[in-house]
Design a protein around this motif. Structure first.
Motif, PDB file in Angstrom:
ATOM      1  N   GLU A   2     -34.862  48.897 -27.621  1.00 37.72           N
ATOM      2  CA  GLU A   2     -36.289  48.377 -28.007  1.00 37.72           C
ATOM      3  C   GLU A   2     -36.543  47.233 -26.888  1.00 37.72           C
ATOM      4  O   GLU A   2     -37.445  47.084 -26.501  1.00 37.72           O
ATOM      5  CB  GLU A   2     -36.370  47.729 -29.135  1.00 37.72           C
ATOM      6  N   THR A   3     -35.510  46.134 -26.732  1.00 35.58           N
ATOM      7  CA  THR A   3     -35.779  45.254 -25.653  1.00 35.58           C
ATOM      8  C   THR A   3     -35.890  45.639 -24.231  1.00 35.58           C
ATOM      9  O   THR A   3     -36.784  44.947 -23.542  1.00 35.58           O
ATOM     10  CB  THR A   3     -34.706  44.047 -25.921  1.00 35.58           C
ATOM     11  N   LEU A   4     -35.070  46.446 -24.150  1.00 38.83           N
ATOM     12  CA  LEU A   4     -35.100  47.119 -22.749  1.00 38.83           C
ATOM     13  C   LEU A   4     -36.394  47.756 -22.469  1.00 38.83           C
ATOM     14  O   LEU A   4     -37.242  47.792 -21.491  1.00 38.83           O
ATOM     15  CB  LEU A   4     -34.248  48.185 -22.465  1.00 38.83           C
ATOM     16  N   GLN A   5     -37.016  48.690 -23.479  1.00 42.12           N
ATOM     17  CA  GLN A   5     -38.145  49.210 -23.244  1.00 42.12           C
ATOM     18  C   GLN A   5     -39.259  48.316 -23.143  1.00 42.12           C
ATOM     19  O   GLN A   5     -40.498  48.375 -22.148  1.00 42.12           O
ATOM     20  CB  GLN A   5     -38.487  50.153 -24.643  1.00 42.12           C
ATOM     21  N   ALA A   6     -39.374  46.974 -23.927  1.00 39.56           N
ATOM     22  CA  ALA A   6     -40.295  45.833 -23.840  1.00 39.56           C
ATOM     23  C   ALA A   6     -40.503  45.565 -22.329  1.00 39.56           C
ATOM     24  O   ALA A   6     -41.414  45.239 -21.782  1.00 39.56           O
ATOM     25  CB  ALA A   6     -39.821  44.772 -24.805  1.00 39.56           C
ATOM     26  N   TYR A   7     -39.117  45.305 -21.659  1.00 44.68           N
ATOM     27  CA  TYR A   7     -39.070  44.626 -20.470  1.00 44.68           C
ATOM     28  C   TYR A   7     -39.739  45.715 -19.322  1.00 44.68           C
ATOM     29  O   TYR A   7     -40.357  45.219 -18.487  1.00 44.68           O
ATOM     30  CB  TYR A   7     -37.708  44.394 -19.982  1.00 44.68           C
ATOM     31  N   LEU A   8     -39.451  46.918 -19.679  1.00 48.76           N
ATOM     32  CA  LEU A   8     -39.692  47.956 -18.522  1.00 48.76           C
ATOM     33  C   LEU A   8     -41.322  48.120 -18.754  1.00 48.76           C
ATOM     34  O   LEU A   8     -41.841  48.215 -17.607  1.00 48.76           O
ATOM     35  CB  LEU A   8     -38.943  49.314 -19.018  1.00 48.76           C
ATOM     36  N   GLU A   9     -41.840  48.083 -19.878  1.00 53.49           N
ATOM     37  CA  GLU A   9     -43.249  47.862 -19.935  1.00 53.49           C
ATOM     38  C   GLU A   9     -43.845  46.893 -19.352  1.00 53.49           C
ATOM     39  O   GLU A   9     -45.055  47.008 -18.520  1.00 53.49           O
ATOM     40  CB  GLU A   9     -43.603  48.149 -21.450  1.00 53.49           C
ATOM     41  N   LEU A  10     -43.539  45.628 -19.326  1.00 54.99           N
ATOM     42  CA  LEU A  10     -43.884  44.788 -18.633  1.00 54.99           C
ATOM     43  C   LEU A  10     -43.888  44.712 -17.196  1.00 54.99           C
ATOM     44  O   LEU A  10     -44.657  44.400 -16.432  1.00 54.99           O
ATOM     45  CB  LEU A  10     -43.072  43.041 -19.203  1.00 54.99           C
ATOM     46  N   PHE A  11     -42.720  45.275 -16.621  1.00 51.75           N
ATOM     47  CA  PHE A  11     -42.760  45.802 -15.252  1.00 51.75           C
ATOM     48  C   PHE A  11     -43.549  46.611 -14.919  1.00 51.75           C
ATOM     49  O   PHE A  11     -44.264  46.287 -13.730  1.00 51.75           O
ATOM     50  CB  PHE A  11     -41.186  46.250 -14.920  1.00 51.75           C
ATOM     51  N   ARG A  12     -43.813  47.720 -15.527  1.00 53.30           N
ATOM     52  CA  ARG A  12     -45.005  48.648 -15.361  1.00 53.30           C
ATOM     53  C   ARG A  12     -46.193  47.834 -15.249  1.00 53.30           C
ATOM     54  O   ARG A  12     -46.971  48.209 -14.303  1.00 53.30           O
ATOM     55  CB  ARG A  12     -44.928  49.635 -16.024  1.00 53.30           C
ATOM     56  N   GLU A  13     -46.661  46.943 -16.145  1.00 58.99           N
ATOM     57  CA  GLU A  13     -47.714  46.489 -16.119  1.00 58.99           C
ATOM     58  C   GLU A  13     -48.112  45.432 -14.804  1.00 58.99           C
ATOM     59  O   GLU A  13     -49.201  45.251 -14.354  1.00 58.99           O
ATOM     60  CB  GLU A  13     -48.069  45.324 -17.205  1.00 58.99           C
ATOM     61  N   THR A  14     -46.976  44.944 -14.172  1.00 55.14           N
ATOM     62  CA  THR A  14     -47.201  44.228 -12.974  1.00 55.14           C
ATOM     63  C   THR A  14     -47.410  45.009 -11.614  1.00 55.14           C
ATOM     64  O   THR A  14     -47.280  44.560 -10.686  1.00 55.14           O
ATOM     65  CB  THR A  14     -45.938  43.074 -12.758  1.00 55.14           C
ATOM     66  N   GLY A  15     -47.156  46.261 -12.137  1.00 53.15           N
ATOM     67  CA  GLY A  15     -47.126  47.296 -10.789  1.00 53.15           C
ATOM     68  C   GLY A  15     -45.644  47.474 -10.237  1.00 53.15           C
ATOM     69  O   GLY A  15     -45.473  47.932  -9.071  1.00 53.15           O
ATOM     70  N   ILE A  16     -44.647  46.822 -10.605  1.00 54.12           N
ATOM     71  CA  ILE A  16     -43.019  47.032 -10.094  1.00 54.12           C
ATOM     72  C   ILE A  16     -42.857  48.533 -10.054  1.00 54.12           C
ATOM     73  O   ILE A  16     -42.966  49.211 -11.197  1.00 54.12           O
ATOM     74  CB  ILE A  16     -42.149  46.213 -10.818  1.00 54.12           C
ATOM     75  N   THR A  17     -42.177  49.080  -9.118  1.00 56.09           N
ATOM     76  CA  THR A  17     -41.990  50.474  -9.080  1.00 56.09           C
ATOM     77  C   THR A  17     -40.370  50.556  -8.648  1.00 56.09           C
ATOM     78  O   THR A  17     -40.058  51.734  -8.543  1.00 56.09           O
ATOM     79  CB  THR A  17     -42.749  51.096  -8.099  1.00 56.09           C
TER      80      THR A  17
END
Length: 106
Positions: A2-17
């Motif tokens: 769940e923590t990993l999922q939260a971080y990855l969602e934040l990365f997506r929001e910033t446009g990191i690919t």
């Protein structure tokens, strides 16, 4: 997870690919089912750079399995500036030794 999922969602929001998850050992278990890179891949659709004491063989396997897209080889390159040539010609690798190869950091 769940923590990993939260971080990855934040990365997506910033446009990191592109992610470069850093681990001491690529093969180390991170959960019951996965190593860290495998866990990231289950939730990340973009590029992943693998790292963590990878051998050439393990890196090729991880790329072929779709777990990572690229592999990074920090310590082997530090100890063997001609790493690619050594791999392509079958020359043995000089083992990494922090006291020898990173003496400038003393």
């Amino acid at each position: 997870m769940e923590t990993l999922q939260a971080y990855l969602e934040l990365f997506r929001e910033t446009g990191i690919t592109i992610l470069h998850p850093s681990t001491e050992s690529y093969a180390a278990d991170w959960s019951v089912e996965f190593n860290f890179h495998q866990a990231v891949r289950t939730q990340w659709e973009h590029m992943i750079i693998g790292v963590g004491d990878l051998s050439l063989e393990r890196a090729e396997e991880a790329i072929n399995d779709g777990v990572i897209d690229l592999a990074a080889f920090g310590r082997p390159f530090i100890a063997n500036p001609d790493l690619v040539q050594r791999w392509t010609t079958g020359l043995p690798l000089t083992p990494y030794d922090a006291t020898k190869h990173l003496s400038v950091l003393k």
